[in-house]
Design a protein around this motif. Sequence first.
Motif, PDB file in Angstrom:
ATOM      1  N   SER A 133       0.853  -1.179   0.000  1.00 18.51           N
ATOM      2  CA  SER A 133       0.000   0.000   0.000  1.00 18.51           C
ATOM      3  C   SER A 133       0.897   1.239   0.000  1.00 18.51           C
ATOM      4  CB  SER A 133      -0.901   0.007   1.239  1.00 18.51           C
ATOM      5  OG  SER A 133      -0.113   0.006   2.425  1.00 18.51           O
ATOM      6  N   GLY A 134       0.322   2.360  -0.349  1.00 19.09           N
ATOM      7  CA  GLY A 134       1.080   3.605  -0.325  1.00 19.09           C
ATOM      8  C   GLY A 134       1.953   3.831  -1.539  1.00 19.09           C
ATOM      9  N   VAL A 135       1.820   3.006  -2.570  1.00 18.21           N
ATOM     10  CA  VAL A 135       2.571   3.206  -3.807  1.00 18.21           C
ATOM     11  C   VAL A 135       1.719   4.073  -4.741  1.00 18.21           C
ATOM     12  CG1 VAL A 135       3.608   2.083  -5.810  1.00 18.21           C
ATOM     13  CG2 VAL A 135       3.766   1.011  -3.564  1.00 18.21           C
ATOM     14  N   THR A 136       2.282   5.157  -5.203  1.00 11.37           N
ATOM     15  CA  THR A 136       1.502   6.128  -5.979  1.00 11.37           C
ATOM     16  C   THR A 136       1.623   5.932  -7.481  1.00 11.37           C
ATOM     17  OG1 THR A 136       3.337   7.696  -5.856  1.00 11.37           O
ATOM     18  CG2 THR A 136       1.626   7.863  -4.159  1.00 11.37           C
ATOM     19  N   VAL A 137       2.255   4.832  -7.890  1.00  8.58           N
ATOM     20  CA  VAL A 137       2.321   4.510  -9.321  1.00  8.58           C
ATOM     21  C   VAL A 137       1.543   3.215  -9.549  1.00  8.58           C
ATOM     22  CG1 VAL A 137       4.566   5.618  -9.563  1.00  8.58           C
ATOM     23  CG2 VAL A 137       4.463   3.158  -9.100  1.00  8.58           C
ATOM     24  N   GLU A 138       1.224   2.948 -10.793  1.00 14.60           N
ATOM     25  CA  GLU A 138       0.551   1.686 -11.118  1.00 14.60           C
ATOM     26  C   GLU A 138       1.428   0.534 -10.667  1.00 14.60           C
ATOM     27  OE1 GLU A 138      -1.117  -0.767 -15.020  1.00 14.60           O
ATOM     28  OE2 GLU A 138      -0.582   1.355 -15.194  1.00 14.60           O
ATOM     29  N   ALA A 139       0.832  -0.453 -10.027  1.00 16.72           N
ATOM     30  CA  ALA A 139       1.606  -1.535  -9.432  1.00 16.72           C
ATOM     31  C   ALA A 139       1.021  -2.880  -9.812  1.00 16.72           C
ATOM     32  CB  ALA A 139       1.630  -1.390  -7.912  1.00 16.72           C
ATOM     33  N   GLN A 140       1.889  -3.841 -10.046  1.00 16.97           N
ATOM     34  CA  GLN A 140       1.441  -5.192 -10.387  1.00 16.97           C
ATOM     35  C   GLN A 140       2.347  -6.222  -9.750  1.00 16.97           C
ATOM     36  OE1 GLN A 140       0.578  -6.002 -14.529  1.00 16.97           O
ATOM     37  NE2 GLN A 140       1.240  -8.126 -14.310  1.00 16.97           N
ATOM     38  N   ALA A 141       1.756  -7.188  -9.082  1.00 17.97           N
ATOM     39  CA  ALA A 141       2.512  -8.333  -8.561  1.00 17.97           C
ATOM     40  C   ALA A 141       2.662  -9.358  -9.671  1.00 17.97           C
ATOM     41  CB  ALA A 141       1.788  -8.936  -7.366  1.00 17.97           C
ATOM     42  N   LEU A 142       3.853  -9.908  -9.789  1.00 15.28           N
ATOM     43  CA  LEU A 142       4.138 -10.856 -10.860  1.00 15.28           C
ATOM     44  C   LEU A 142       4.708 -12.130 -10.252  1.00 15.28           C
ATOM     45  CD1 LEU A 142       4.108 -11.072 -13.971  1.00 15.28           C
ATOM     46  CD2 LEU A 142       6.480 -10.307 -13.941  1.00 15.28           C
ATOM     47  N   VAL A 143       3.924 -13.188 -10.272  1.00 16.81           N
ATOM     48  CA  VAL A 143       4.353 -14.459  -9.703  1.00 16.81           C
ATOM     49  C   VAL A 143       5.571 -14.983 -10.458  1.00 16.81           C
ATOM     50  CG1 VAL A 143       3.677 -16.851  -9.273  1.00 16.81           C
ATOM     51  CG2 VAL A 143       2.022 -15.000  -8.931  1.00 16.81           C
ATOM     52  N   LYS A 144       6.591 -15.392  -9.705  1.00 19.88           N
ATOM     53  CA  LYS A 144       7.866 -15.850 -10.268  1.00 19.88           C
ATOM     54  C   LYS A 144       8.497 -14.772 -11.133  1.00 19.88           C
ATOM     55  CE  LYS A 144       6.532 -20.736 -10.182  1.00 19.88           C
ATOM     56  NZ  LYS A 144       6.376 -21.995 -10.950  1.00 19.88           N
ATOM     57  N   GLY A 145       8.279 -13.522 -10.743  1.00 16.90           N
ATOM     58  CA  GLY A 145       8.753 -12.394 -11.539  1.00 16.90           C
ATOM     59  C   GLY A 145      10.254 -12.305 -11.655  1.00 16.90           C
ATOM     60  N   ASP A 146      10.999 -12.820 -10.644  1.00 17.92           N
ATOM     61  CA  ASP A 146      12.460 -12.719 -10.703  1.00 17.92           C
ATOM     62  C   ASP A 146      13.050 -13.563 -11.820  1.00 17.92           C
ATOM     63  OD1 ASP A 146      11.779 -15.068  -9.438  1.00 17.92           O
ATOM     64  OD2 ASP A 146      12.962 -14.703  -7.638  1.00 17.92           O
ATOM     65  N   GLY A 147      12.264 -14.508 -12.358  1.00 16.93           N
ATOM     66  CA  GLY A 147      12.706 -15.296 -13.491  1.00 16.93           C
ATOM     67  C   GLY A 147      11.972 -14.961 -14.770  1.00 16.93           C
ATOM     68  N   ARG A 148      11.159 -13.891 -14.743  1.00 13.74           N
ATOM     69  CA  ARG A 148      10.360 -13.530 -15.913  1.00 13.74           C
ATOM     70  C   ARG A 148      10.604 -12.092 -16.377  1.00 13.74           C
ATOM     71  NH1 ARG A 148       4.330 -14.396 -14.485  1.00 13.74           N
ATOM     72  NH2 ARG A 148       4.087 -14.331 -16.745  1.00 13.74           N
ATOM     73  N   CYS A 149      11.103 -11.262 -15.490  1.00 15.27           N
ATOM     74  CA  CYS A 149      11.243  -9.836 -15.769  1.00 15.27           C
ATOM     75  C   CYS A 149      12.666  -9.399 -15.435  1.00 15.27           C
ATOM     76  CB  CYS A 149      10.224  -9.047 -14.945  1.00 15.27           C
ATOM     77  SG  CYS A 149      10.412  -7.257 -15.003  1.00 15.27           S
ATOM     78  N   LEU A 150      13.358  -8.830 -16.400  1.00 14.61           N
ATOM     79  CA  LEU A 150      14.748  -8.422 -16.187  1.00 14.61           C
ATOM     80  C   LEU A 150      14.891  -7.393 -15.081  1.00 14.61           C
ATOM     81  CD1 LEU A 150      15.893  -8.204 -19.918  1.00 14.61           C
ATOM     82  CD2 LEU A 150      16.726  -9.841 -18.220  1.00 14.61           C
ATOM     83  N   ALA A 151      13.937  -6.471 -14.991  1.00 15.31           N
ATOM     84  CA  ALA A 151      14.006  -5.439 -13.954  1.00 15.31           C
ATOM     85  C   ALA A 151      13.899  -6.063 -12.559  1.00 15.31           C
ATOM     86  CB  ALA A 151      12.912  -4.400 -14.166  1.00 15.31           C
ATOM     87  N   ILE A 152      13.016  -7.062 -12.416  1.00 16.89           N
ATOM     88  CA  ILE A 152      12.910  -7.755 -11.130  1.00 16.89           C
ATOM     89  C   ILE A 152      14.149  -8.596 -10.879  1.00 16.89           C
ATOM     90  CG2 ILE A 152      11.587  -9.403  -9.759  1.00 16.89           C
ATOM     91  CD1 ILE A 152       9.079  -8.532 -11.168  1.00 16.89           C
ATOM     92  N   SER A 153      14.686  -9.231 -11.934  1.00 20.78           N
ATOM     93  CA  SER A 153      15.928  -9.991 -11.788  1.00 20.78           C
ATOM     94  C   SER A 153      17.042  -9.104 -11.248  1.00 20.78           C
ATOM     95  CB  SER A 153      16.356 -10.578 -13.136  1.00 20.78           C
ATOM     96  OG  SER A 153      15.424 -11.516 -13.625  1.00 20.78           O
ATOM     97  N   ALA A 154      17.161  -7.901 -11.809  1.00 20.01           N
ATOM     98  CA  ALA A 154      18.196  -6.967 -11.349  1.00 20.01           C
ATOM     99  C   ALA A 154      17.991  -6.609  -9.886  1.00 20.01           C
ATOM    100  CB  ALA A 154      18.180  -5.711 -12.213  1.00 20.01           C
ATOM    101  N   ALA A 155      16.741  -6.362  -9.499  1.00 18.91           N
ATOM    102  CA  ALA A 155      16.437  -6.041  -8.105  1.00 18.91           C
ATOM    103  C   ALA A 155      16.770  -7.219  -7.194  1.00 18.91           C
ATOM    104  CB  ALA A 155      14.972  -5.650  -7.964  1.00 18.91           C
ATOM    105  N   SER A 156      16.485  -8.430  -7.661  1.00 18.19           N
ATOM    106  CA  SER A 156      16.769  -9.612  -6.833  1.00 18.19           C
ATOM    107  C   SER A 156      18.258  -9.775  -6.610  1.00 18.19           C
ATOM    108  CB  SER A 156      16.174 -10.874  -7.474  1.00 18.19           C
ATOM    109  OG  SER A 156      16.947 -11.347  -8.559  1.00 18.19           O
ATOM    110  N   ILE A 157      19.062  -9.471  -7.615  1.00 14.13           N
ATOM    111  CA  ILE A 157      20.515  -9.578  -7.484  1.00 14.13           C
ATOM    112  C   ILE A 157      21.050  -8.529  -6.508  1.00 14.13           C
ATOM    113  CG2 ILE A 157      22.702  -9.271  -8.730  1.00 14.13           C
ATOM    114  CD1 ILE A 157      21.147 -10.451 -11.214  1.00 14.13           C
TER     115      ILE A 157
END
Length: 214
Positions: A133-157
């Motif tokens: 909550s409290g995020v002022t931009v459009e937000a989406q949860a992505l299941v297994k996102g660290d293996g599907r989205c490069l931006a999430i992969s970078a954050a995970s690293i």
Amino acid sequence: MAYTQTLFDSAFPEAPDAQWEHSLRNELGGPFAGVDEAGRGPWAGPVVIAAAVLDYDNLPVGLNDSKKLSEAKREALYSEIMEKAQVSVCVQSPKTIDRLNIRGATLAGMALCIRALPIMPVKAFFDGRDVPSGVTVEAQALVKGDGRCLAISAASIVAKVTRDRLMVKLDACCQGYGFAKHKGYGTKDHQEALLKLGPSVHHRRSFRPIKDMK
């Protein structure tokens, strides 16, 4: 209030795809962030959250879920990500975890990371099933996102490397628990150290077996 969506999005690739994400950035009309954490499960140490906005014209090579990479590869990619991407990091202490619970501390840290980014994204993708909550931009949860989205992969690293380095530092100032080796996870060696030494100030008192120790 920001629009939020939580689903296993069939429109998102099943594996990281730089060209697809570059097109998504253009479709959104601005940059998007990936957000992930490291350290939800350990008995000791902080949970670390990171957000990353990538430059798709200057990507680090080899981004993937941090759990699928060797320590050496994570360290090399960490340096590249910090040089080429816009990054923010939030460290939630064991006391904060005990006060908010691990889910609450993680989500609060995710919201802080979005606000702390050097540039504000138009959308944020969060690994897992929850959006804070409290995020002022459009937000989406992505299941297994660290293996599907490069931006999430970078954050995970970034989150994983940051936390591992912190645990090595904790090991140097709080010897006997083996934090540098097991990073606070519930290994046999960690359990034996707890029985011998008792909990340290870096242990999560709301987590078992620490919670059950007198």
